[in-house]
Design a protein around this motif. Structure first.
Motif, PDB file in Angstrom:
ATOM      1  N   ILE A  97       0.593  -1.145   0.009  1.00 33.73           N
ATOM      2  CA  ILE A  97      -0.011  -0.100   0.112  1.00 33.73           C
ATOM      3  C   ILE A  97       0.943   1.478   0.089  1.00 33.73           C
ATOM      4  O   ILE A  97       0.609   2.299  -0.813  1.00 33.73           O
ATOM      5  CB  ILE A  97      -1.039  -0.042   1.315  1.00 33.73           C
ATOM      6  N   ALA A  98       1.935   1.244   0.705  1.00 39.11           N
ATOM      7  CA  ALA A  98       2.978   2.233   0.884  1.00 39.11           C
ATOM      8  C   ALA A  98       3.748   2.578  -0.535  1.00 39.11           C
ATOM      9  O   ALA A  98       3.739   3.841  -0.977  1.00 39.11           O
ATOM     10  CB  ALA A  98       3.975   2.197   1.890  1.00 39.11           C
ATOM     11  N   ALA A  99       3.867   1.576  -1.272  1.00 43.81           N
ATOM     12  CA  ALA A  99       4.439   1.600  -2.477  1.00 43.81           C
ATOM     13  C   ALA A  99       3.418   2.196  -3.520  1.00 43.81           C
ATOM     14  O   ALA A  99       3.649   3.003  -4.472  1.00 43.81           O
ATOM     15  CB  ALA A  99       4.765   0.543  -3.268  1.00 43.81           C
ATOM     16  N   LEU A 100       2.203   1.833  -3.627  1.00 41.26           N
ATOM     17  CA  LEU A 100       0.932   2.110  -4.316  1.00 41.26           C
ATOM     18  C   LEU A 100       0.740   3.526  -4.134  1.00 41.26           C
ATOM     19  O   LEU A 100       0.582   4.612  -4.986  1.00 41.26           O
ATOM     20  CB  LEU A 100      -0.160   1.674  -4.145  1.00 41.26           C
ATOM     21  N   ARG A 101       0.875   4.377  -2.747  1.00 40.84           N
ATOM     22  CA  ARG A 101       0.561   5.539  -2.305  1.00 40.84           C
ATOM     23  C   ARG A 101       1.742   6.482  -3.135  1.00 40.84           C
ATOM     24  O   ARG A 101       1.490   7.616  -3.568  1.00 40.84           O
ATOM     25  CB  ARG A 101       0.561   5.920  -1.008  1.00 40.84           C
ATOM     26  N   LYS A 102       3.118   5.939  -3.111  1.00 42.15           N
ATOM     27  CA  LYS A 102       4.254   6.747  -3.873  1.00 42.15           C
ATOM     28  C   LYS A 102       3.918   6.683  -5.343  1.00 42.15           C
ATOM     29  O   LYS A 102       4.339   7.707  -5.852  1.00 42.15           O
ATOM     30  CB  LYS A 102       5.480   5.870  -3.491  1.00 42.15           C
TER      31      LYS A 102
END
Length: 150
Positions: A97-102
């Motif tokens: 999810i953190a990678a998607l937000r980036k």
């Protein structure tokens, strides 16, 4: 080893991306590997990393390839998407999810939005003045979920 012309390598990449978009990473993997032997570029690292993790289960190698592509092109949302897919395969949902937000910060894409919707977001805790980890919040949330009010 016989080198193929640039347009053949471009066609290999295009066919691989078409296979990936239709949900067939198994067909895309050999095409990406052939294109990677001819020319090394960050997009190939990223997509090859996802295919290797998905089809061969080599999550560490796939993650490393995706991270290498992000070092070269950190603003490309496709690299963030592929890294998130690899992390999802590895069972690392918060990191995915953190990678998607980036990736959304880098420009986003419909695929990123779709994967974010699939992974979902957590609902706020029932008692917002308490931390999410508070046992009271956990039990009230479980109770509300079972009753169907959450």
């Amino acid at each position: 080893m016989e080198l193929m012309p640039q347009d053949d390598q471009g066609r290999l990449c295009q066919r691989a991306l078409e296979a990936l978009s239709s949900g067939d990473p198994q067909a895309a993997l050999p095409l990406l590997e052939r294109a990677f032997k001819v020319q090394d570029n960050p997009a190939l690292h990223s997509y090859l990393g996802y295919c290797i993790a998905k089809e061969r289960g080599q999550v560490r190698k796939g993650r490393d390839l995706c991270l290498a592509s992000l070092e070269i092109e950190p603003q490309n949302p496709a690299h963030h998407l592929n890294l998130a897919r690899v992390l999802q395969i590895a069972g690392q949902k918060p990191e995915a999810i953190a990678a998607l937000r980036k990736g959304m910060e880098s420009g986003g894409s419909p695929e990123i939005v779709a994967l974010l919707n699939v992974l979902g977001t957590r609902k706020p805790p029932p008692l917002r003045f308490l931390s999410r980890d508070n046992p009271l919040n956990k039990w009230i949330g479980i109770l509300l979920g079972r009753v169907g009010l959450r």
